[in-house]
Motif scaffolding. Structure first.
Motif, mmCIF file in Angstrom:
data_model
loop_
_atom_site.group_PDB
_atom_site.id
_atom_site.type_symbol
_atom_site.label_atom_id
_atom_site.label_comp_id
_atom_site.label_asym_id
_atom_site.label_seq_id
_atom_site.Cartn_x
_atom_site.Cartn_y
_atom_site.Cartn_z
ATOM 1 N N ARG A 48 -11.171 -9.451 1.930
ATOM 2 C CA ARG A 48 -10.436 -8.672 1.890
ATOM 3 C C ARG A 48 -9.060 -9.018 1.699
ATOM 4 O O ARG A 48 -8.902 -10.212 1.875
ATOM 5 N N ALA A 49 -8.575 -8.225 1.024
ATOM 6 C CA ALA A 49 -7.042 -8.168 0.526
ATOM 7 C C ALA A 49 -5.484 -7.317 1.136
ATOM 8 O O ALA A 49 -6.530 -6.380 1.439
ATOM 9 N N HIS A 50 -4.984 -7.349 1.214
ATOM 10 C CA HIS A 50 -3.330 -6.983 1.336
ATOM 11 C C HIS A 50 -3.561 -6.542 -0.065
ATOM 12 O O HIS A 50 -3.113 -6.804 -1.340
ATOM 13 N N ILE A 51 -3.297 -5.059 -0.470
ATOM 14 C CA ILE A 51 -3.148 -4.614 -1.421
ATOM 15 C C ILE A 51 -1.718 -4.004 -1.739
ATOM 16 O O ILE A 51 -1.296 -3.160 -0.964
ATOM 17 N N VAL A 52 -1.498 -3.677 -2.667
ATOM 18 C CA VAL A 52 0.232 -3.891 -2.809
ATOM 19 C C VAL A 52 0.014 -2.619 -4.013
ATOM 20 O O VAL A 52 -0.193 -3.027 -5.160
ATOM 21 N N CYS A 53 0.691 -1.295 -4.008
ATOM 22 C CA CYS A 53 0.760 -0.689 -5.169
ATOM 23 C C CYS A 53 2.330 -0.378 -6.082
ATOM 24 O O CYS A 53 2.240 0.645 -4.346
ATOM 25 N N ARG A 54 1.808 0.074 -6.922
ATOM 26 C CA ARG A 54 3.611 0.720 -7.221
ATOM 27 C C ARG A 54 2.982 1.717 -8.049
ATOM 28 O O ARG A 54 2.295 1.636 -9.434
ATOM 29 N N SER A 55 3.989 2.936 -8.236
ATOM 30 C CA SER A 55 4.089 4.012 -8.945
ATOM 31 C C SER A 55 2.503 4.606 -8.971
ATOM 32 O O SER A 55 1.398 4.748 -7.767
ATOM 33 N N MET A 56 2.230 4.765 -10.372
ATOM 34 C CA MET A 56 1.135 5.668 -9.946
ATOM 35 C C MET A 56 -0.328 4.488 -9.637
ATOM 36 O O MET A 56 -1.238 5.590 -9.229
ATOM 37 N N SER A 57 -0.426 4.081 -9.927
ATOM 38 C CA SER A 57 -1.421 3.041 -8.677
ATOM 39 C C SER A 57 -1.060 3.227 -6.922
ATOM 40 O O SER A 57 -1.940 2.243 -6.361
ATOM 41 N N GLY A 58 -0.492 4.120 -6.744
ATOM 42 C CA GLY A 58 -0.652 4.451 -5.858
ATOM 43 C C GLY A 58 -1.675 5.292 -4.861
ATOM 44 O O GLY A 58 -2.505 5.629 -4.052
ATOM 45 N N GLY A 59 -2.339 5.944 -6.341
ATOM 46 C CA GLY A 59 -3.583 6.489 -5.971
ATOM 47 C C GLY A 59 -4.440 5.521 -6.383
ATOM 48 O O GLY A 59 -6.285 6.095 -5.245
ATOM 49 N N ILE A 60 -4.431 4.437 -6.835
ATOM 50 C CA ILE A 60 -6.140 3.374 -6.642
ATOM 51 C C ILE A 60 -5.422 2.506 -5.102
ATOM 52 O O ILE A 60 -6.933 2.275 -4.560
ATOM 53 N N GLY A 61 -4.523 2.197 -4.430
ATOM 54 C CA GLY A 61 -4.486 2.243 -2.846
ATOM 55 C C GLY A 61 -5.426 3.409 -2.356
ATOM 56 O O GLY A 61 -5.829 2.749 -1.510
ATOM 57 N N LEU A 62 -4.869 4.734 -2.685
ATOM 58 C CA LEU A 62 -5.154 5.590 -1.964
ATOM 59 C C LEU A 62 -6.970 5.686 -1.336
ATOM 60 O O LEU A 62 -7.732 5.267 -0.981
ATOM 61 N N ILE A 63 -7.382 5.415 -2.888
ATOM 62 C CA ILE A 63 -9.184 5.574 -3.800
ATOM 63 C C ILE A 63 -9.699 4.193 -2.467
ATOM 64 O O ILE A 63 -10.441 4.534 -1.775
ATOM 65 N N ILE A 64 -9.135 2.770 -3.502
ATOM 66 C CA ILE A 64 -9.427 2.155 -1.998
ATOM 67 C C ILE A 64 -9.287 2.242 -0.867
ATOM 68 O O ILE A 64 -10.339 1.689 0.327
#
Length: 287
Positions: free
Chosen positions: A103-119
């Motif tokens: 398990r990790a603390h996920i930090v997403c910037r700009s476009m990768s906010g969508g990656i954070g949303l999916i995960i």
């Protein structure tokens, strides 16, 4: 705060399915993991090594990596990315698997906010917390990018002319800073020169993230149940500040940190605001 184990462990390549991804870690693998994911066209270098070290000195294991079509990771023919958005989310989890991070603390910037949303929605068991930097819900009714942004970005360069590419990326970074008093053009140029030199195929980097299908980003931020921090600059010309407020409103229990004087970037003079906030946010994880 310990200071003896924060240095980089060097860049490494890992094969995940048929994709080669380049990553780098900082700090002690026994500490809580923070995975930094960057936005469109940005390699891991845009999470500056000095920033990664500053976070690692707070007893965190920091991971940064090149998304597909950036840096030293697998690239595809220009205009024909062989992946969709959910594949990039799978890559992030694959990096965690390769490092035995459950398990990790996920930090997403700009476009990768969508990656954070999916995960966050599909793989909540892998997420201790989420942080969204300079991103958006993408919902209707939010302000468009500022007019100055378009006028500040030059015409697309010839990918074969690396000097022109560097000038283009530096000018784009400056435009994205939104007139921030903190933008450091000299530091940006040094980073971009290094970035262009280590990139497998700069022609692909410049276009492929914009050409991929965003299927799967239909998930709803309301279903995120990890502790969430939203970080947004008040000078952001790409996603003006109301995007940050909308994102915070959309995620139950989230907190908003407004970086005064920041554009779409995380300027170095504000790391003393951002890093303590991130360390505080990543202290606990899920209850």
């Amino acid at each position: 705060m310990t200071d003896h184990h924060h240095l980089s462990h060097g860049e490494k390549l890992v094969e995940i399915d048929d994709v080669e991804l380049c990553f780098e870690t900082f700090g002690n693998p026994a500490d809580p993991a923070i995975l930094l994911i960057d936005g469109a066209t940005a390699s891991m270098l845009w999470w500056e090594a000095e920033l990664c070290e500053q976070i690692a000195r707070g007893d965190r294991f920091v991971i940064r990596y090149d998304n597909r079509d950036t840096g030293r990771s697998t690239s595809y023919p220009p205009g024909r990315p062989g992946y969709v958005f959910t594949d990039l989310a799978g890559d992030a989890l694959g990096i965690l698997d390769a490092l035995d991070v459950e398990r990790a603390h996920i930090v997403c910037r700009s476009m990768s906010g969508g990656i954070g949303l999916i995960i966050g929605v599909d793989h909540p068991d892998r997420v201790e917390s989420l942080t969204f930097v300079s991103t958006s819900t993408g919902q209707d009714g939010l302000p468009a990018p500022s007019a100055e942004l378009a006028s500040g970005v030059p015409a697309d360069p010839d990918p074969a002319d690396s000097g022109a590419v560097v000038d283009f990326v530096v000018a784009s970074a400056k435009a994205c800073s939104g007139g921030s008093p903190y933008f450091d053009e000299t530091a940006a140029r040094t980073l971009v020169e290094r970035d262009v030199a280590r990139t497998r195929d700069i022609a692909s980097t410049l276009v492929n993230h914009y050409a991929m299908a965003f299927e799967g980003s239909s998930r709803d931020f309301a279903y995120i149940d990890a502790p969430t921090l939203v970080v947004h600059g008040d000078h952001d010309p790409v996603f003006p500040l109301p995007h940050g407020h909308a994102l915070c409103d959309a995620i139950p229990g989230s907190t908003l940190l407004v970086l005064e004087g920041a554009g779409h970037d995380l300027p170095k003079p504000l790391w003393d605001v951002f890093v303590p906030a991130l360390l505080q946010h990543t202290r606990g994880g899920r209850r």
